[in-house]
Design a protein around this motif. Structure first.
Motif, PDB file in Angstrom:
ATOM      1  N   GLY A  43       0.783  -1.223   0.000  1.00 36.22           N
ATOM      2  CA  GLY A  43       0.000   0.000   0.000  1.00 36.22           C
ATOM      3  C   GLY A  43       0.817   1.276   0.000  1.00 36.22           C
ATOM      4  N   THR A  44       2.076   1.220   0.449  1.00 36.66           N
ATOM      5  CA  THR A  44       2.871   2.437   0.572  1.00 36.66           C
ATOM      6  C   THR A  44       3.992   2.461  -0.455  1.00 36.66           C
ATOM      7  OG1 THR A  44       4.342   1.421   2.209  1.00 36.66           O
ATOM      8  CG2 THR A  44       2.394   2.595   3.044  1.00 36.66           C
ATOM      9  N   VAL A  45       4.389   3.668  -0.824  1.00 36.54           N
ATOM     10  CA  VAL A  45       5.501   3.868  -1.754  1.00 36.54           C
ATOM     11  C   VAL A  45       6.504   4.793  -1.077  1.00 36.54           C
ATOM     12  CG1 VAL A  45       6.218   4.708  -4.013  1.00 36.54           C
ATOM     13  CG2 VAL A  45       3.986   3.592  -3.752  1.00 36.54           C
ATOM     14  N   ARG A  46       7.684   4.277  -0.812  1.00 37.09           N
ATOM     15  CA  ARG A  46       8.706   5.110  -0.185  1.00 37.09           C
ATOM     16  C   ARG A  46       9.100   6.256  -1.117  1.00 37.09           C
ATOM     17  NH1 ARG A  46      13.424   1.062   0.768  1.00 37.09           N
ATOM     18  NH2 ARG A  46      12.643   0.468  -1.313  1.00 37.09           N
ATOM     19  N   HIS A  47       9.452   7.367  -0.531  1.00 39.26           N
ATOM     20  CA  HIS A  47       9.952   8.542  -1.242  1.00 39.26           C
ATOM     21  C   HIS A  47       8.892   9.256  -2.077  1.00 39.26           C
ATOM     22  CE1 HIS A  47      13.600   6.738   0.121  1.00 39.26           C
ATOM     23  NE2 HIS A  47      13.678   5.842  -0.854  1.00 39.26           N
ATOM     24  N   GLN A  48       7.622   8.873  -1.892  1.00 36.78           N
ATOM     25  CA  GLN A  48       6.577   9.588  -2.625  1.00 36.78           C
ATOM     26  C   GLN A  48       6.509  11.060  -2.167  1.00 36.78           C
ATOM     27  OE1 GLN A  48       2.719   7.725  -2.606  1.00 36.78           O
ATOM     28  NE2 GLN A  48       1.722   9.425  -3.675  1.00 36.78           N
ATOM     29  N   GLY A  49       6.712  11.291  -0.873  1.00 32.11           N
ATOM     30  CA  GLY A  49       6.725  12.657  -0.371  1.00 32.11           C
ATOM     31  C   GLY A  49       7.842  13.472  -0.993  1.00 32.11           C
ATOM     32  N   LEU A  50       9.019  12.865  -1.164  1.00 37.52           N
ATOM     33  CA  LEU A  50      10.140  13.538  -1.813  1.00 37.52           C
ATOM     34  C   LEU A  50       9.798  13.860  -3.265  1.00 37.52           C
ATOM     35  CD1 LEU A  50      13.058  14.530  -1.944  1.00 37.52           C
ATOM     36  CD2 LEU A  50      13.762  12.149  -2.376  1.00 37.52           C
ATOM     37  N   LEU A  51       9.182  12.898  -3.959  1.00 42.05           N
ATOM     38  CA  LEU A  51       8.758  13.135  -5.339  1.00 42.05           C
ATOM     39  C   LEU A  51       7.792  14.307  -5.418  1.00 42.05           C
ATOM     40  CD1 LEU A  51       8.326  12.455  -8.347  1.00 42.05           C
ATOM     41  CD2 LEU A  51       6.660  10.719  -7.619  1.00 42.05           C
ATOM     42  N   ASN A  52       6.803  14.334  -4.523  1.00 40.41           N
ATOM     43  CA  ASN A  52       5.814  15.415  -4.550  1.00 40.41           C
ATOM     44  C   ASN A  52       6.459  16.769  -4.250  1.00 40.41           C
ATOM     45  OD1 ASN A  52       3.773  13.572  -5.101  1.00 40.41           O
ATOM     46  ND2 ASN A  52       3.207  13.328  -2.955  1.00 40.41           N
ATOM     47  N   ALA A  53       7.399  16.783  -3.295  1.00 39.03           N
ATOM     48  CA  ALA A  53       8.074  18.034  -2.949  1.00 39.03           C
ATOM     49  C   ALA A  53       8.899  18.544  -4.122  1.00 39.03           C
ATOM     50  CB  ALA A  53       8.961  17.833  -1.730  1.00 39.03           C
ATOM     51  N   TRP A  54       9.680  17.644  -4.734  1.00 39.70           N
ATOM     52  CA  TRP A  54      10.489  18.054  -5.887  1.00 39.70           C
ATOM     53  C   TRP A  54       9.606  18.556  -7.010  1.00 39.70           C
ATOM     54  CZ3 TRP A  54      11.136  14.349 -10.287  1.00 39.70           C
ATOM     55  CH2 TRP A  54      11.764  14.979 -11.375  1.00 39.70           C
ATOM     56  N   TRP A  55       8.559  17.816  -7.320  1.00 39.25           N
ATOM     57  CA  TRP A  55       7.713  18.186  -8.455  1.00 39.25           C
ATOM     58  C   TRP A  55       7.031  19.534  -8.215  1.00 39.25           C
ATOM     59  CZ3 TRP A  55       8.296  16.067 -12.957  1.00 39.25           C
ATOM     60  CH2 TRP A  55       7.387  16.351 -13.967  1.00 39.25           C
ATOM     61  N   GLY A  56       6.533  19.744  -6.992  1.00 38.48           N
ATOM     62  CA  GLY A  56       5.862  21.002  -6.690  1.00 38.48           C
ATOM     63  C   GLY A  56       6.801  22.188  -6.767  1.00 38.48           C
ATOM     64  N   VAL A  57       8.001  22.046  -6.184  1.00 34.91           N
ATOM     65  CA  VAL A  57       8.962  23.155  -6.214  1.00 34.91           C
ATOM     66  C   VAL A  57       9.464  23.383  -7.631  1.00 34.91           C
ATOM     67  CG1 VAL A  57      11.189  23.978  -5.357  1.00 34.91           C
ATOM     68  CG2 VAL A  57       9.648  22.765  -3.824  1.00 34.91           C
ATOM     69  N   TRP A  58       9.649  22.310  -8.396  1.00 33.31           N
ATOM     70  CA  TRP A  58      10.117  22.452  -9.781  1.00 33.31           C
ATOM     71  C   TRP A  58       9.116  23.245 -10.623  1.00 33.31           C
ATOM     72  CZ3 TRP A  58       8.240  20.028 -14.415  1.00 33.31           C
ATOM     73  CH2 TRP A  58       9.045  20.250 -15.540  1.00 33.31           C
ATOM     74  N   ILE A  59       7.837  22.939 -10.495  1.00 28.36           N
ATOM     75  CA  ILE A  59       6.817  23.688 -11.244  1.00 28.36           C
ATOM     76  C   ILE A  59       6.773  25.139 -10.772  1.00 28.36           C
ATOM     77  CG2 ILE A  59       4.333  23.932 -11.628  1.00 28.36           C
ATOM     78  CD1 ILE A  59       4.118  20.909 -11.679  1.00 28.36           C
ATOM     79  N   ALA A  60       6.793  25.346  -9.459  1.00 28.34           N
ATOM     80  CA  ALA A  60       6.770  26.712  -8.924  1.00 28.34           C
ATOM     81  C   ALA A  60       7.982  27.501  -9.404  1.00 28.34           C
ATOM     82  CB  ALA A  60       6.731  26.671  -7.400  1.00 28.34           C
TER      83      ALA A  60
END
Length: 227
Positions: free
Chosen positions: A144-161
């Motif tokens: 059910g869980t995916v490690r580093h998904q939070g890191l992926l979301n943080a990188w993607w959000g900051v990259w778009i911003a």
């Protein structure tokens, strides 16, 4: 005569490519730092003009303008090289995911390259591919869980911003006509460079952790074809 079966996907190490991406992202960060220094220099010249304190040397103004232009070119070259190698790495880890857990991948490996070149769609499709690749690299891809998904979301959000802010900052600087407007626009450029540095750091962490996860699974998983 029985036809030979088509060869299936094989694992290929992404470690070397991840090192290259890390070095190139370091160059992008260096370009950002140099761009910030040039923006601060231009800002100081505009401060002298707007405050009326001291004489303004036109040579210094030319140097500040040339510094901003030069660091801008360096940044674009570093970004182009980084994007090229990053996409090659991204395609490599997506191909490896086809070996680990092909039924967890919602898009074919070709999308790991092509998705980056589709306007607007490149704002979310590559992230979805990255999430699928992360899942395939899990010890249990069907958990059910995916490690580093939070890191992926943080990188993607900051990259778009960072991309959006950089476009606004560049336009604001290009449209500035008065010393005060140039002064204010350099603040936007500095903030944009800071955002870009944060995005680059998060990208380095994501690349290294995904690469490490795939490498660990390849070493631990028996029966995986390696090429």
């Amino acid at each position: 005569m029985t036809p030979m079966p088509a060869p299936g996907p094989v694992l290929r190490s992404p470690v070397g490519l991840s090192h290259a991406v890390t070095v190139l992202l370091g160059l992008v960060m260096l370009a950002d730092v140099l761009n910030m220094a040039a923006a601060f220099f231009m800002r100081s010249q505009m401060d002298r003009i707007t405050s009326g304190v001291g004489d303004v040397d036109l040579t210094d103004l030319d140097r500040a303008d040339s510094a901003l232009a030069g660091t801008g070119v360096f940044y674009l070259l570093a970004l182009l090289a980084t994007a090229t190698v990053f996409i090659i790495w991204f395609h490599r880890v997506r191909q490896n995911a086809e070996v680990f857990a092909p039924d967890t991948q919602r898009r074919s490996a070709g999308w790991a390259i092509g998705a980056w070149f589709i306007p607007f769609a490149n704002l979310w499709i590559p992230r979805g591919i990255a999430l699928d690749v992360l899942r395939a690299g899990e010890p249990d891809p069907y958990g059910g869980t995916v490690r580093h998904q939070g890191l992926l979301n943080a990188w993607w959000g900051v990259w778009i911003a960072s991309n959006v802010f950089d476009r606004l900052a560049t336009r604001r600087y290009d449209d500035a006509e008065s010393p005060q407007a140039v002064h204010d626009a350099t603040g936007w450029l500095i903030t944009g460079s800071l955002l870009d540095i944060v995005a680059a750091v998060l990208a380095v962490l994501f690349v290294r952790r995904l690469t490490a996860a795939q490498n660990a699974k390849a070493l631990a998983g028996p029966g995986l074809p390696v090429g």
